[in-house]
Design a protein around this motif. Structure first.
Motif, short mmCIF file in Angstrom:
data_model
loop_
_atom_site.label_atom_id
_atom_site.label_comp_id
_atom_site.label_asym_id
_atom_site.label_seq_id
_atom_site.Cartn_x
_atom_site.Cartn_y
_atom_site.Cartn_z
N GLU A 137 -0.20 1.54 13.46
CA GLU A 137 0.87 1.62 12.47
C GLU A 137 0.48 1.09 11.09
N TYR A 138 -0.74 0.61 10.93
CA TYR A 138 -1.18 0.18 9.60
C TYR A 138 -1.25 1.37 8.65
N GLU A 139 -1.06 1.10 7.37
CA GLU A 139 -1.22 2.11 6.34
C GLU A 139 -2.66 2.61 6.31
N LYS A 140 -2.84 3.92 6.24
CA LYS A 140 -4.20 4.49 6.25
C LYS A 140 -4.78 4.62 4.85
N MET A 141 -3.97 4.43 3.82
CA MET A 141 -4.44 4.52 2.43
C MET A 141 -4.66 3.10 1.89
N GLY A 142 -5.33 3.01 0.74
CA GLY A 142 -5.52 1.72 0.08
C GLY A 142 -6.47 0.80 0.80
N GLU A 143 -7.44 1.36 1.52
CA GLU A 143 -8.37 0.55 2.30
C GLU A 143 -9.29 -0.27 1.39
N LEU A 144 -9.99 -1.22 2.00
CA LEU A 144 -10.90 -2.07 1.25
C LEU A 144 -12.09 -1.26 0.73
N SER A 145 -12.53 -1.59 -0.46
CA SER A 145 -13.71 -0.93 -1.03
C SER A 145 -14.97 -1.59 -0.49
N CYS A 146 -16.08 -0.91 -0.69
CA CYS A 146 -17.37 -1.47 -0.28
C CYS A 146 -17.61 -2.80 -1.00
N GLU A 147 -17.31 -2.84 -2.29
CA GLU A 147 -17.53 -4.07 -3.08
C GLU A 147 -16.66 -5.22 -2.58
N GLU A 148 -15.42 -4.91 -2.19
CA GLU A 148 -14.53 -5.96 -1.69
C GLU A 148 -15.05 -6.55 -0.38
N VAL A 149 -15.54 -5.69 0.51
CA VAL A 149 -16.05 -6.20 1.79
C VAL A 149 -17.33 -7.00 1.58
N THR A 418 2.80 -6.91 8.26
CA THR A 418 1.75 -6.18 7.53
C THR A 418 1.77 -4.68 7.80
N HIS A 419 2.74 -4.21 8.56
CA HIS A 419 2.99 -2.78 8.68
C HIS A 419 4.41 -2.60 9.20
N PRO A 420 5.02 -1.46 8.99
CA PRO A 420 6.39 -1.24 9.48
C PRO A 420 6.45 -1.39 11.00
N GLY A 421 7.44 -2.12 11.46
CA GLY A 421 7.64 -2.30 12.89
C GLY A 421 6.95 -3.51 13.48
N ALA A 422 6.09 -4.18 12.71
CA ALA A 422 5.37 -5.34 13.25
C ALA A 422 6.34 -6.44 13.70
N GLU A 423 7.49 -6.51 13.02
CA GLU A 423 8.45 -7.58 13.33
C GLU A 423 9.14 -7.38 14.67
N SER A 424 8.99 -6.21 15.30
CA SER A 424 9.72 -5.94 16.54
C SER A 424 9.32 -6.89 17.67
N ILE A 425 8.09 -7.39 17.64
CA ILE A 425 7.64 -8.26 18.74
C ILE A 425 8.36 -9.60 18.74
#
Length: 461
Positions: A137-149, A418-425
């Motif tokens: 359920e994590y967002e698939k866009m906006g991932e970390l860049s090579c430089e950030e990692v 950190t993603h929609p629905g994470a609070e359900s647990i």
């Protein structure tokens, strides 16, 4: 001055050892004697760090260490020259000595231990749709860049003394910058959690050439269980990837998620024997929990099944030619939960610093703060101060065992999902989580699973 001389001596020894191992791999007797010396050194350090454990728990912890060295001794001649060199240099010098100098400074400044490793998930993209995937359920866009990692890992080395990094996702081999990061940080020991089906001959050859990254390939037991979760033909594709890695001389292991559906398979000797035959050096056992894609309480292992997994892993350690770990059931050896920066933490693809790959809440983001500042937030520090959450460390987790801890931290420190629905647990699914926790607590205490038990004791409050 003495510390500098010691580090220089260690560097020269590790450099010599990393050059010597490829030659010794052709002389089994000499290589075996050398690894036994290294094993003695490593186990002595482990034992000195296990002073608070009971003799039985200390022996269980050391058994895993002995099995690791025994397995490496057996497999080492089959590894590529680069893998042999990097195992020696990255693990024994960078991790134990270069990192230790930084860790000493961290201890002096903060009066506590820095985390031993961390997990980064640069991307959450994946070409599979496995039921129960914790990361779906994590967002698939906006991932970390090579430089950030690259910068994140550099911060880990310079500020935490961390030379052990795990890469997860999503599917790491989907992320286009994976090999660039591995090459840039050639001094780091990497573990990569992957479904393995994108590891073709070119990828296996590149891993063998780099020598510093070791896949942990997801498998759900036998062919029937694996194909049921990962798609028709998945099991055969996984074994084919393992064969490529073995032929190219890459160290690898397996990772399995325990559900009610695959219980009988993964606790069987036949499963682990198949992994040993495939060439695995290590294995990880995880447990399905109610997060990710369509959380299903009927998939959560029962209390009895969780205990059977504990007993099976203990048996595998004593009888199989590989080393195995259990993320939850090894709580005694780790003296409780390892999350919240105590021994590790997770940076997700949006840069949020989560307590654990399975706890999808956060306070801080690496795009706004330095890594060391993130893991020393008031939230993480309070969580570490509460550890162990329960006197029985077989009951370690802040989310699925001590079920009042995470909701308390979320409310007090305004942790965000950190993603929609994470609070359900900790909301709609909370009764199911609590029921499973109570049943396991009762079983550990020798009480019938259906019996009532003291609520405060169960949740560790």
């Amino acid at each position: 001055m003495a510390g500098t001389i010691e580090r220089l001596t260690g560097f020269l020894k590790a450099k010599g050892l990393s050059a010597l191992l490829p030659a010794l791999s052709k002389k089994p007797e000499l290589m075996g004697a050398l690894i036994e010396k290294l094993q003695g050194y490593a186990l002595a350090k482990m034992e000195s760090a296990s002073g608070d454990l009971t003799p039985a728990l200390r022996e269980r912890k050391l058994l895993a260490g002995r099995m690791l060295f025994e397995t490496i001794k057996k497999r080492l001649p089959t590894f590529s020259r680069a893998t042999q060199r990097k195992l020696a240099f990255n693990m024994l010098f960078n991790n134990l000595q270069t990192g230790e100098a930084v860790r000493e400074r961290y201890r002096a400044e903060r009066n506590e231990e820095p985390p031993y490793f961390f997990v980064v998930s640069p991307s959450m993209r994946c070409n599979l749709r496995c039921f129960g995937c914790y990361a779906a359920e994590y967002e698939k866009m906006g991932e970390l860049s090579c430089e950030e990692v690259i910068d994140l890992i550099e911060q880990g080395k310079k500020e935490l003394g961390t030379y052990f990094v795990t890469i997860s996702g999503g599917e790491p081999f989907f992320w286009p910058h994976l090999f660039e990061v591995l090459e840039h940080h050639s001094d780091v020991f990497f573990q990569i959690y992957t479904h393995g089906m994108l590891i073709d001959d070119a990828a296996a050859a590149r891993l063998a050439e780099l020598g510093n990254a070791y896949p942990a390939i997801s498998v759900e037991g036998g062919r029937e269980e694996t194909d049921a979760r990962r798609g028709a033909g998945a099991y055969d594709k996984i074994l084919a990837s393992m064969k490529r890695l073995r032929e190219h001389g890459v160290m690898f292991g397996f990772s399995t998620t325990h559900t009610q559906r695959n219980h009988e398979s993964i606790v069987s000797d036949a499963f682990v024997d198949a992994m040993v035959e495939a060439g695995a050096t290590f294995g990880w056992f995880f447990q399905y929990i109610l997060i990710g894609r369509e959380p299903a309480p009927e998939l959560v292992p029962t209390a009895e099944q969780r205990l059977e997994r504990f007993e099976a892993v203990d048996r595998f350690r004593r009888t199989k030619n590989l080393v195995v770990y259990d993320f939850w059931n090894d709580g005694e050896a780790t003296q409780g939960c390892i999350a919240y920066g105590r021994k590790y933490f997770h940076v997700n693809s949006a840069g949020y610093v989560e307590p654990c790959v399975f706890v999808h809440f956060a306070v801080d983001n690496i795009r706004e703060k330095r890594l060391a500042e993130c893991i020393n937030s008031a939230c993480f520090k309070e969580a570490r101060g509460m550890m162990p959450f329960n006197q029985d460390c077989r009951f370690p987790c802040s989310m699925i065992d001590n079920v009042d801890v995470l909701p308390c931290l979320v409310r007090k420190h305004r942790m965000v999902p950190t993603h929609p629905g994470a609070e359900s647990i900790i909301e709609g699914l909370a009764p199911a989580v609590r029921q499973t926790a109570c049943q396991y607590w009762n079983l550990l205490q020798g009480t019938p699973v259906g019996a009532a038990a003291d609520e405060d004791a169960k949740v560790g409050t």
